[in-house]
Motif scaffolding. Structure first.
Motif, PDB file in Angstrom:
ATOM      1  N   ASN A  88       0.829  -1.210   0.000  1.00  0.00           N
ATOM      2  CA  ASN A  88       0.000   0.000   0.000  1.00  0.00           C
ATOM      3  C   ASN A  88       0.861   1.256   0.000  1.00  0.00           C
ATOM      4  O   ASN A  88       0.588   2.212  -0.712  1.00  0.00           O
ATOM      5  CB  ASN A  88      -0.937   0.021   1.209  1.00  0.00           C
ATOM      6  CG  ASN A  88      -2.261  -0.674   0.917  1.00  0.00           C
ATOM      7  OD1 ASN A  88      -2.689  -0.753  -0.236  1.00  0.00           O
ATOM      8  ND2 ASN A  88      -2.901  -1.180   1.943  1.00  0.00           N
ATOM      9  N   GLN A  89       1.920   1.250   0.798  1.00  0.00           N
ATOM     10  CA  GLN A  89       2.759   2.449   0.871  1.00  0.00           C
ATOM     11  C   GLN A  89       3.505   2.695  -0.427  1.00  0.00           C
ATOM     12  O   GLN A  89       3.869   3.824  -0.735  1.00  0.00           O
ATOM     13  CB  GLN A  89       3.736   2.343   2.042  1.00  0.00           C
ATOM     14  CG  GLN A  89       2.986   2.435   3.362  1.00  0.00           C
ATOM     15  CD  GLN A  89       3.839   2.989   4.478  1.00  0.00           C
ATOM     16  OE1 GLN A  89       5.022   2.712   4.554  1.00  0.00           O
ATOM     17  NE2 GLN A  89       3.250   3.757   5.347  1.00  0.00           N
ATOM     18  N   CYS A  90       3.736   1.651  -1.192  1.00  0.00           N
ATOM     19  CA  CYS A  90       4.376   1.826  -2.502  1.00  0.00           C
ATOM     20  C   CYS A  90       3.332   1.998  -3.601  1.00  0.00           C
ATOM     21  O   CYS A  90       3.655   1.969  -4.780  1.00  0.00           O
ATOM     22  CB  CYS A  90       5.269   0.635  -2.825  1.00  0.00           C
ATOM     23  SG  CYS A  90       6.679   0.503  -1.754  1.00  0.00           S
ATOM     24  N   ASN A  91       2.082   2.143  -3.192  1.00  0.00           N
ATOM     25  CA  ASN A  91       0.984   2.314  -4.146  1.00  0.00           C
ATOM     26  C   ASN A  91       0.867   1.180  -5.142  1.00  0.00           C
ATOM     27  O   ASN A  91       0.592   1.385  -6.316  1.00  0.00           O
ATOM     28  CB  ASN A  91       1.114   3.641  -4.906  1.00  0.00           C
ATOM     29  CG  ASN A  91       0.767   4.811  -4.013  1.00  0.00           C
ATOM     30  OD1 ASN A  91       0.143   4.637  -2.973  1.00  0.00           O
ATOM     31  ND2 ASN A  91       1.185   5.979  -4.412  1.00  0.00           N
ATOM     32  N   ILE A  92       1.102  -0.015  -4.660  1.00  0.00           N
ATOM     33  CA  ILE A  92       0.930  -1.169  -5.534  1.00  0.00           C
ATOM     34  C   ILE A  92      -0.459  -1.740  -5.249  1.00  0.00           C
ATOM     35  O   ILE A  92      -0.697  -2.311  -4.200  1.00  0.00           O
ATOM     36  CB  ILE A  92       2.037  -2.205  -5.282  1.00  0.00           C
ATOM     37  CG1 ILE A  92       3.372  -1.601  -5.698  1.00  0.00           C
ATOM     38  CG2 ILE A  92       1.753  -3.491  -6.051  1.00  0.00           C
ATOM     39  CD1 ILE A  92       4.562  -2.314  -5.168  1.00  0.00           C
ATOM     40  N   SER A  93      -1.349  -1.524  -6.171  1.00  0.00           N
ATOM     41  CA  SER A  93      -2.713  -2.023  -5.976  1.00  0.00           C
ATOM     42  C   SER A  93      -2.781  -3.436  -6.521  1.00  0.00           C
ATOM     43  O   SER A  93      -1.836  -3.930  -7.115  1.00  0.00           O
ATOM     44  CB  SER A  93      -3.719  -1.146  -6.707  1.00  0.00           C
ATOM     45  OG  SER A  93      -3.528  -1.267  -8.094  1.00  0.00           O
ATOM     46  N   HIS A  94      -3.906  -4.081  -6.345  1.00  0.00           N
ATOM     47  CA  HIS A  94      -3.917  -5.483  -6.736  1.00  0.00           C
ATOM     48  C   HIS A  94      -3.934  -5.681  -8.246  1.00  0.00           C
ATOM     49  O   HIS A  94      -3.770  -6.775  -8.741  1.00  0.00           O
ATOM     50  CB  HIS A  94      -5.033  -6.255  -6.022  1.00  0.00           C
ATOM     51  CG  HIS A  94      -6.372  -6.163  -6.640  1.00  0.00           C
ATOM     52  ND1 HIS A  94      -7.357  -5.374  -6.130  1.00  0.00           N
ATOM     53  CD2 HIS A  94      -6.890  -6.775  -7.716  1.00  0.00           C
ATOM     54  CE1 HIS A  94      -8.439  -5.522  -6.869  1.00  0.00           C
ATOM     55  NE2 HIS A  94      -8.190  -6.368  -7.839  1.00  0.00           N
TER      56      HIS A  94
END
Ligand SMILES: [Zn+2]
Length: 171
Positions: A88-94
């Protein structure tokens, strides 16, 4: 707080978080980890290779911030939650959790290549050998993976993590 999007973040994981390093590699992230790494070496490596440091050590985290190194200090002690925090902190969504699945050795971070299964006949139990079709070998340590274990592990983890990721990231 979320950091800007990192398309292919590279990580360096503190000595206490070996299982997290293994999981990040399973997802295909380039992840440095040594169980005996000291802080000074970790800082040098993070700077030289532009890696995001993941640590549970508050003192080290503070030092990293002062050195302008991107660092994450997961608050949870539960493996799944730590992974969700990192992603989440690296903005990696599913949507893009698996940039390069099946590409990294979980033991050594080496790159995996697919090989003809007959070449791995000595490394795979016979009962398994007959049922599988895809075989990977680590280019660094030669560990052999096959679709039974490796892919199932990834799929299970991803399904679990996807339930908890911010769907839209920060878009
Ligand atoms: Zn390896």
């Amino acid at each position: 707080m979320a950091y800007p999007t990192f398309n292919h973040p590279r990580f360096i994981v503190d000595a206490m978080l070996g299982n997290i390093a293994k999981k990040l590699r399973l997802f295909g992230f380039d992840t440095e980890y040594q169980s005996d790494i000291d802080d000074e070496f970790l800082i040098k490596k993070a700077l030289a290779q532009t890696r995001i440091v993941i640590t549970k050590d508050k003192r080290l985290y503070q030092t990293l911030k002062e050195s302008e190194i991107i660092a994450l200090l997961p608050s949870s002690n539960i493996e799944l939650r730590i992974l969700v925090e990192i992603l989440n902190q690296c903005n990696i969504s599913h949507v893009n959790i698996l940039p390069n699945p099946f590409t990294r050795c979980t033991l050594c971070n080496g790159l995996l290549i697919t090989i003809k299964k007959i070449l791995a006949i000595d490394s795979i139990p016979w009962k398994v050998f007959e049922r599988i079709d895809i075989v990977y070998r680590c280019t660094k340590c030669s560990k052999v993976y096959w679709n039974g274990t490796h892919i199932r592990q990834i799929n299970e983890q991803v399904q679990e993590i996807n339930k908890h990721l911010d769907y839209y990231g920060s878009i």
